[in-house]
Design a protein around this motif. Structure first.
Motif, PDB file in Angstrom:
ATOM      1  N   GLU A  39       9.130 -58.129 -30.933  1.00  0.00           N
ATOM      2  CA  GLU A  39       9.183 -58.989 -29.737  1.00  0.00           C
ATOM      3  C   GLU A  39      10.615 -59.414 -29.450  1.00  0.00           C
ATOM      4  OE1 GLU A  39       6.573 -62.343 -30.091  1.00  0.00           O
ATOM      5  OE2 GLU A  39       4.785 -61.147 -29.681  1.00  0.00           O
ATOM      6  N   GLU A  40      11.306 -59.843 -30.509  1.00  0.00           N
ATOM      7  CA  GLU A  40      12.705 -60.269 -30.375  1.00  0.00           C
ATOM      8  C   GLU A  40      13.568 -59.093 -29.899  1.00  0.00           C
ATOM      9  OE1 GLU A  40      15.825 -61.950 -33.479  1.00  0.00           O
ATOM     10  OE2 GLU A  40      13.917 -63.028 -33.601  1.00  0.00           O
ATOM     11  N   GLU A  43      13.150 -58.475 -26.211  1.00  0.00           N
ATOM     12  CA  GLU A  43      13.887 -59.477 -25.427  1.00  0.00           C
ATOM     13  C   GLU A  43      15.358 -59.080 -25.321  1.00  0.00           C
ATOM     14  OE1 GLU A  43      13.258 -63.424 -27.042  1.00  0.00           O
ATOM     15  OE2 GLU A  43      11.077 -63.182 -26.889  1.00  0.00           O
ATOM     16  N   LYS A  63       3.733 -59.466 -35.843  1.00  0.00           N
ATOM     17  CA  LYS A  63       3.625 -59.484 -34.376  1.00  0.00           C
ATOM     18  C   LYS A  63       3.462 -58.072 -33.835  1.00  0.00           C
ATOM     19  CE  LYS A  63       6.004 -63.852 -33.816  1.00  0.00           C
ATOM     20  NZ  LYS A  63       7.069 -64.597 -33.164  1.00  0.00           N
ATOM     21  N   ILE A  64       4.577 -57.384 -33.582  1.00  0.00           N
ATOM     22  CA  ILE A  64       4.513 -55.996 -33.107  1.00  0.00           C
ATOM     23  C   ILE A  64       5.035 -55.123 -34.239  1.00  0.00           C
ATOM     24  CG2 ILE A  64       5.387 -54.348 -31.410  1.00  0.00           C
ATOM     25  CD1 ILE A  64       5.929 -56.661 -29.519  1.00  0.00           C
ATOM     26  N   PHE A  69       5.992 -51.016 -31.357  1.00  0.00           N
ATOM     27  CA  PHE A  69       7.295 -51.171 -30.707  1.00  0.00           C
ATOM     28  C   PHE A  69       7.752 -49.834 -30.111  1.00  0.00           C
ATOM     29  CE2 PHE A  69      11.886 -50.691 -30.853  1.00  0.00           C
ATOM     30  CZ  PHE A  69      12.299 -51.750 -30.068  1.00  0.00           C
TER      31      PHE A  69
END
Length: 136
Positions: A39-40, A43, A63-64, A69
């Motif tokens: 996620e980071e 971004e 998360k992912i 990803f």
């Protein structure tokens, strides 16, 4: 050799420090951008005016995960061209095949011995800093 902008996607801080230590030991002045998860990283990649030359991606993340990803990355018309190298401890053959099916540029297993790790990182970065990378 070309100075690389590297996006390192790794949730394990010890692994991040090991990578930074290897870069320092090798006296390489590549710029490393760190993302703790997918996620980071997404971004960071949204700002398409400053894309990395290569992405080093761990597979096992919260998360992912790495494969999720990759699927997101490869579905983007700009980001899909970024060379992405898996840097992982996973020897899962299914993961390996899936990553190559999605379209990675390499799959490197992290060795246990630090000296072996440094050698792999040195070889990997030497190759990509000589490669004719196109700015997207």
């Amino acid at each position: 050799m070309k100075t690389l902008n590297i996006l390192l996607i790794e949730d394990d801080m010890i692994e991040v420090m090991k990578f930074q230590r290897a870069i320092s030991t090798l006296q390489l002045n590549h710029k490393v951008i760190e993302a703790n998860n997918g996620e980071e990283a997404l971004e960071i990649l949204e700002q398409k005016d400053n894309l990395p030359d290569i992405i080093l991606l761990d597979l096992n993340m919260p998360k992912i995960n790495g494969i999720e990803f990759l699927n997101i990355l490869k579905s983007d018309d700009v980001l899909k061209y970024l060379p992405t190298i898996i840097l992982t401890t996973s020897q899962n053959q299914k993961d390996l095949l899936e990553c190559f099916r999605i379209g990675i540029s390499g799959y490197i297993l992290k060795p246990l011995k630090y000296e072996d790790y440094v050698l792999k990182i040195e070889t990997l970065l030497a190759y990509w800093s000589m490669n004719e990378l196109k700015q997207i």
